[in-house]
Design a protein around this motif. Structure first.
Motif, short mmCIF file in Angstrom:
data_model
loop_
_atom_site.label_atom_id
_atom_site.label_comp_id
_atom_site.label_asym_id
_atom_site.label_seq_id
_atom_site.Cartn_x
_atom_site.Cartn_y
_atom_site.Cartn_z
N GLN A 33 0.82 -1.21 0.00
CA GLN A 33 0.00 0.00 0.00
C GLN A 33 0.86 1.26 0.00
O GLN A 33 0.49 2.28 -0.60
CB GLN A 33 -0.93 -0.01 1.21
CG GLN A 33 -2.06 1.00 1.15
CD GLN A 33 -3.02 0.86 2.31
OE1 GLN A 33 -2.76 0.14 3.27
NE2 GLN A 33 -4.16 1.56 2.23
N ALA A 34 2.01 1.20 0.67
CA ALA A 34 2.90 2.35 0.70
C ALA A 34 3.47 2.68 -0.67
O ALA A 34 3.80 3.84 -0.96
CB ALA A 34 4.03 2.09 1.69
N LYS A 35 3.61 1.69 -1.54
CA LYS A 35 4.13 1.90 -2.90
C LYS A 35 3.04 2.23 -3.91
O LYS A 35 3.34 2.54 -5.07
CB LYS A 35 4.87 0.64 -3.36
CG LYS A 35 6.15 0.35 -2.59
CD LYS A 35 7.19 1.42 -2.83
CE LYS A 35 8.50 1.09 -2.13
NZ LYS A 35 9.53 2.13 -2.37
N LEU A 36 1.79 2.15 -3.50
CA LEU A 36 0.68 2.42 -4.41
C LEU A 36 0.54 3.93 -4.60
O LEU A 36 0.40 4.66 -3.61
CB LEU A 36 -0.61 1.83 -3.84
CG LEU A 36 -1.81 1.73 -4.78
CD1 LEU A 36 -1.53 0.75 -5.91
CD2 LEU A 36 -3.04 1.28 -3.99
N PRO A 37 0.61 4.43 -5.82
CA PRO A 37 0.49 5.88 -6.05
C PRO A 37 -0.85 6.42 -5.54
O PRO A 37 -1.87 5.71 -5.52
CB PRO A 37 0.60 6.01 -7.57
CG PRO A 37 1.32 4.77 -8.01
CD PRO A 37 0.88 3.70 -7.07
N ALA A 38 -0.83 7.67 -5.12
CA ALA A 38 -2.06 8.32 -4.65
C ALA A 38 -3.08 8.36 -5.78
O ALA A 38 -2.75 8.66 -6.93
CB ALA A 38 -1.75 9.72 -4.14
N GLY A 39 -4.30 8.10 -5.45
CA GLY A 39 -5.37 8.14 -6.45
C GLY A 39 -5.60 6.82 -7.15
O GLY A 39 -6.56 6.70 -7.93
#
Length: 552
Positions: free
Chosen positions: A463-469
């Motif tokens: 989740q930390a590597k998932l881009p915002a949006g």
């Protein structure tokens, strides 16, 4: 009351007090129930099914991610969902609230086992049955999990007590046997239920059970159980005909719990070897009882031995090798073990006590050293191994838990020094030692275990590597554990799609073993990882490359 008819012991009457048993059972029930995330193998799935019932309001059909989940009957899911609704989120997290179903059912099973011991052997012997049962090595882990197997175990305990009660109170025994049949069917499988009734129908082979009173018990149980058993299948047939056909053809006899579809002599050696540790110390004490009572004249011996033989036979014929399926075997073995416990030779009792001291003393010391190593870095070599096996762990010290663990350790050491040890005291010390070891592990080491066994760090890393949006993440439909984990820990529903087809999202979560690799044409790896020492189940978050988007 059915009293044991073997040679009367010349030893002094036992002096244990009931409060000792109650306190030890209470302490045994709780370590490992609260304070940790859902752990494999069953807990993530059971929690997801229970939450599905709460979210959809459909309590008739167990579902997982919206699809029917028929691996187990619904009783345990109903209880877990009800407790989750009652205590979560205002008092407990959902997984802890649902896991309360386990100590609730286990306490009922222990009570019924003790009452059966009192009925078949005599006063005070019910305590011995319970002490031997909670002292069985195999029950300590399996009896603290969020798993439907616990419901089946409670059903077996109720059936055992009902058959023990049949010769004294046939009406009450019939009602209890009927209730036990319903619990076994809705909590385990049809095969487990058939096993109980096969034992019940075979008991008249012994003269003590060949009576009109016992026939009344069976008839009453059948009249009460049959209509109640048919309710859930008939409602399932009415509401979901296709699902009912699938359940009846593939799951009714048991799929992942209970005694499954039979295949002659499948993996005979698995159970014959693993029961040696799983059912210790019940099985050597049971052999001692049978050695002293080779005529099998007592109804208690007859019932316990018949149950043991039939369960062992069904395990041998089972199509699956899973030691948790041997849990019902612990009930009759503990009953047999308690019969001659007060006549156990002093040398054997002293050896069991010495073995408990050496075993639990050594492992208890290792637990304390491991706790110091993982939190303070000493011993240094042990600290390195602790970091290797649980790299996500962050040092965490709870002084009130450490103080309680220290007091429990000292009390156990004091108990082992009591003079004039008999079999009953030796078994109590063994059960106390096992309870102590489990309690130390599930308090001092619980954060370390949780960091190693939980999927929370894996989901948090992705989740930390998932881009915002980012709003759409796809995964193959068969990756159920990934879907469950993302929904529970991140609040995100992954979009399932059939394996082999093009992912319908810009982000793709894959689960691969080490030999398959993670590379996919047109995709870049944003994050890859796995739980500690679980390299054959690697999770990776992929993002579609720009040129791949244009090609599409």
């Amino acid at each position: 009351m059915l009293t044991y008819s073997a040679q009367t012991s010349s030893l002094a009457k036992p002096t244990e007090k009931p409060w000792v048993l109650l306190l030890l059972c209470f302490i045994w029930l709780w370590p490992g129930i609260l304070g940790h995330d859902p752990w494999k193998p069953d807990e993530p799935y059971v929690l997801a099914v229970a939450q599905g019932m709460l979210h959809t309001g459909n309590w008739l059909l167990p579902t997982l991610q919206g699809a029917p989940y028929l691996d187990n009957p619904p009783l345990y899911y109903w209880l877990a969902a009800g407790l989750a609704r009652l205590f979560s989120p205002w008092l407990l997290p959902a997984h802890d609230a649902a896991r309360l179903a386990t100590p609730l059912l286990m306490s009922l099973a222990l009570l019924l086992a003790g009452m059966a011991g009192r009925e078949l052997i005599g006063r005070r012997h019910g305590r011995s049955v319970v002490m031997i049962l909670i002292g069985c090595i195999g029950l300590v882990e399996s009896g603290h999990q969020l798993t439907p197997t616990i419901a089946g175990f409670a059903g077996f305990a109720a059936a055992f007590y009902a058959l023990a009660l049949a010769l004294r109170s046939p009406g009450l025994a019939g009602a209890l046997l009927g209730a036990a049949s319903v619990v076994t069917f809705l909590g385990a499988s049809l095969t487990d239920l058939l096993l109980i009734w096969l034992v019940a129908l075979m008991l008249p082979a012994f003269s003590g059970w060949r009576s009109k009173q016992y026939a009344i018990t069976l008839l009453l149980a059948l009249l009460l159980a049959l209509p109640a058993i048919l309710v859930w299948p008939m409602l399932l047939l009415r509401g979901y005909p296709a699902v009912f056909v699938d359940w009846w053809g593939n799951y009714a006899l048991g799929q992942t719990s209970g005694f499954h579809r039979l295949r002659l002599f499948h993996d005979f050696g698995y159970y014959s070897v693993n029961v040696l540790w799983f059912a210790f110390p019940a099985w050597p004490l049971a052999i001692w009882t049978l050695y002293r009572n080779r005529q099998l004249q007592s109804p208690g011996l007859q019932l316990s031995l018949l149950f043991s033989v039939m369960i062992a036979l069904m395990l041998t014929l089972s199509d699956r090798a899973n030691i948790i399926d041997a849990m019902p075997l612990l009930l009759p073995l503990s009953m047999l073990a308690a019969v001659e416990l007060d006549n156990l030779r002093r040398g054997a009792a002293a050896f069991l006590n010495w073995f408990a001291l050496m075993t639990f003393g050594l492992f208890g010391l290792l637990v304390w050293l491991g706790w110091a190593a993982m939190n303070y870095g000493w011993p240094e070599r042990m600290a390195g191994r602790a970091q290797y096996f649980s790299p996500f762990y962050q040092p965490h010290v709870s002084w009130w838990q450490a103080a309680g663990a220290l007091v429990a350790t000292l009390v156990w050491l004091w108990a082992l020094t009591r003079p004039h040890l008999r079999g009953r005291q030796a078994v109590t010390n063994w059960a106390a030692g096992l309870t102590l070891l489990w309690g130390l592990g599930m308090t001092l080491w619980l954060p370390w275990f949780d960091a190693a066994k939980s999927y929370r760090p894996v989901v948090a890393g992705m989740q930390a590597k998932l881009p915002a949006g980012a709003s759409c993440i796809a995964t193959e439909s068969h990756n159920r554990l990934a879907q469950i984990s993302w929904r529970y820990y991140a609040g995100i529903d992954l979009l399932p799609f059939p394996a082999g087809e093009t992912p319908p999202c810009e982000y793709w979560l894959i689960v691969r073993n080490k030999s398959e690799g993670l590379a996919e044409p047109g995709w870049q790896v944003l994050w890859a990882g796995h739980r500690p020492r679980e390299e054959n189940m690697t999770f990776a978050l992929l993002q579609r490359l720009p040129q791949a988007k244009q090609a599409d």
